[in-house]
Design a protein around this motif. Structure first.
Motif, PDB file in Angstrom:
ATOM      1  N   GLU A 150       0.838  -1.196   0.000  1.00  0.00           N
ATOM      2  CA  GLU A 150       0.000   0.000   0.000  1.00  0.00           C
ATOM      3  C   GLU A 150       0.874   1.248   0.000  1.00  0.00           C
ATOM      4  O   GLU A 150       1.857   1.341   0.736  1.00  0.00           O
ATOM      5  CB  GLU A 150      -0.919   0.019   1.219  1.00  0.00           C
ATOM      6  N   VAL A 151       0.541   2.209  -0.834  1.00  0.00           N
ATOM      7  CA  VAL A 151       1.313   3.444  -0.924  1.00  0.00           C
ATOM      8  C   VAL A 151       0.390   4.652  -0.808  1.00  0.00           C
ATOM      9  O   VAL A 151      -0.812   4.563  -1.061  1.00  0.00           O
ATOM     10  CB  VAL A 151       2.104   3.525  -2.254  1.00  0.00           C
ATOM     11  N   VAL A 152       0.989   5.764  -0.408  1.00  0.00           N
ATOM     12  CA  VAL A 152       0.257   7.026  -0.319  1.00  0.00           C
ATOM     13  C   VAL A 152       1.127   8.119  -0.919  1.00  0.00           C
ATOM     14  O   VAL A 152       2.339   7.962  -1.065  1.00  0.00           O
ATOM     15  CB  VAL A 152      -0.088   7.391   1.146  1.00  0.00           C
ATOM     16  N   LEU A 153       0.511   9.231  -1.249  1.00  0.00           N
ATOM     17  CA  LEU A 153       1.262  10.363  -1.776  1.00  0.00           C
ATOM     18  C   LEU A 153       1.875  11.160  -0.633  1.00  0.00           C
ATOM     19  O   LEU A 153       1.191  11.541   0.318  1.00  0.00           O
ATOM     20  CB  LEU A 153       0.344  11.267  -2.602  1.00  0.00           C
ATOM     21  N   TYR A 154       3.164  11.384  -0.738  1.00  0.00           N
ATOM     22  CA  TYR A 154       3.889  12.175   0.250  1.00  0.00           C
ATOM     23  C   TYR A 154       4.266  13.503  -0.381  1.00  0.00           C
ATOM     24  O   TYR A 154       4.882  13.544  -1.450  1.00  0.00           O
ATOM     25  CB  TYR A 154       5.142  11.427   0.702  1.00  0.00           C
ATOM     26  N   HIS A 155       3.891  14.578   0.285  1.00  0.00           N
ATOM     27  CA  HIS A 155       4.221  15.921  -0.195  1.00  0.00           C
ATOM     28  C   HIS A 155       5.238  16.541   0.759  1.00  0.00           C
ATOM     29  O   HIS A 155       4.956  16.730   1.939  1.00  0.00           O
ATOM     30  CB  HIS A 155       2.974  16.800  -0.269  1.00  0.00           C
ATOM     31  N   LYS A 156       6.418  16.797   0.248  1.00  0.00           N
ATOM     32  CA  LYS A 156       7.489  17.338   1.081  1.00  0.00           C
ATOM     33  C   LYS A 156       7.229  18.804   1.402  1.00  0.00           C
ATOM     34  O   LYS A 156       7.083  19.634   0.516  1.00  0.00           O
ATOM     35  CB  LYS A 156       8.838  17.192   0.364  1.00  0.00           C
TER      36      LYS A 156
END
Length: 386
Positions: A150-156
């Protein structure tokens, strides 16, 4: 499924071609994918066939893909073959001053570019191949076959530390040279961690620059406290890459470049470091022969043994790369083919600069659950590997 609450995204960890699947109910209703593709899961109601679509697929057509359970059963049926593999052996390690590559950049010394230790180059190709095979299934302590994560969007965010950059590649492919060029190109942005050792400091060496020199007792205490990404012994002395060294570089706001044995990624594959894994791959053997024909490498730091690449070395590089890709490819975020070092360097630097532009990146969902923040978007109740 317009709400975030109903969306689930996964990264495929294996290749799937429905045209080669004799059990699929309808080939035309299936979705093909490659390892590394991000899929949106539409339905998991069926235990055998899930419904999914490719991320960003303009047609938004959902199709059938093998469920986690189905793929695990298929792999389990193939496992008896592994019983006939030869017994695997342990590997000796020793430090090197140069990663084969293209020679040092004259007149410029960069702290910490020595690897803590590497696999020995001595021995037959058969033994080296056996050594490589023992690396399987160590990452994450995984016993079950790889299916989906499972993956999610990471916003730096501006306040976030840069992600750790882990470089992987067979000895001789040019990992150390790429590290060197990155640091020289922008020393305020890129940094490398300084290895630890228990051997005596030599006259020309500097503490905290070439190595951190510590006592055997101090080193072994660090081992017991799990502070090493990797470590080994050579000629009675310990060498190792310490987590504290990695954290020091990152605390300075720099991108830390870490070159480790692939089975040791598990020590940094977490929410603290959020590693971005780059696989440095050799070109075809014809190009490898051409580009490394005149290259030299130092294979023993103490006796300064220098030699040219041999045909056996070229074959070893190709064999090691294939083994790494087959056993650890599910962890690779990007692949850089290092035929021409200048071209590979430009490609790698472009990838890392793109990351720094706060572009959203897919990361394991478990990383973000352990450190809740507004910088991630996921509403699934699942955890990690599914």
């Amino acid at each position: 499924m317009s709400s975030c609450m109903t969306k689930l995204f996964v990264r495929a960890l294996f290749d799937y071609d429905p045209m080669e699947d004799t059990t699929i109910p309808c080939k035309d209703a299936a979705v093909a994918f490659k390892r590394g593709d991000v899929l949106q899961i539409v339905s998991r109601e069926d235990d055998t066939w899930w419904q999914a679509c490719h991320l960003g697929d303009g047609s938004s057509r959902a199709g059938l893909i093998p469920s986690k359970q189905l793929h695990e059963r298929r792999v389990a049926l193939q496992r008896p073959r592994a019983l006939f593999k030869p017994q695997l052996i342990n590997t000796a390690v020793f430090p090197v001053t140069e990663d084969v590559d293209y020679g040092s950049i004259t007149g410029i010394h960069i702290a910490g570019l020595r690897r803590s230790f590497r696999l020995g180059r001595k021995g037959s190709r058969t033994r080296k191949t056996a050594q490589l095979r023992r690396w399987s299934s160590e990452v994450h302590g995984a016993i079950s076959p790889l299916t989906y994560i499972e993956v999610v969007l990471y916003h730096k965010e501006p306040k976030d530390r840069p992600r750790l950059i882990v470089l992987i590649g067979p000895s001789g492919v040019g990992v150390n040279e790429l590290k060197r060029r990155l640091v020289i190109s922008d020393p305020d942005r890129y940094g490398v961690c300084v290895p630890y050792t228990t051997r005596e400091k030599r006259k020309q060496e500097r503490e905290g620059v070439d190595y951190h020199f510590v006592s055997v007792q101090a080193f072994e205490e660090l081992i017991l406290n799990h502070r090493f990404v990797e470590y080994g012994q050579y000629r009675g002395s310990y060498y190792g890459s310490n987590l504290d060294s990695v954290q020091r570089v990152m605390a300075e706001g720099k991108v830390c470049l870490l070159d480790v044995h692939p089975s040791k990624i598990k020590h940094v594959y977490n929410s603290e470091f959020k590693p971005y894994v780059v696989f440095v791959k050799p070109p075809r053997i014809e190009e490898l022969r051409l580009t490394r024909r005149r290259a030299k490498f130092v294979c023993d730091e103490d006796i300064k043994q220098v030699r040219m690449f041999s045909e056996e070395d070229f074959e070893d590089i190709i064999d090691q790369a294939e083994m790494l890709d087959s056993q650890y490819g599910h962890l690779f975020d990007t692949v850089i083919v290092n035929g021409d070092i200048a071209v590979a360097f430009r490609e790698l630097k472009a990838v890392l600069e793109k990351m720094d532009e706060s572009e959203d990146q897919w990361v394991p969902a478990s990383w973000m659950r352990s450190t809740p923040t507004k910088a991630w978007r996921s509403c699934s109740s699942l955890t990690g590997w599914i």
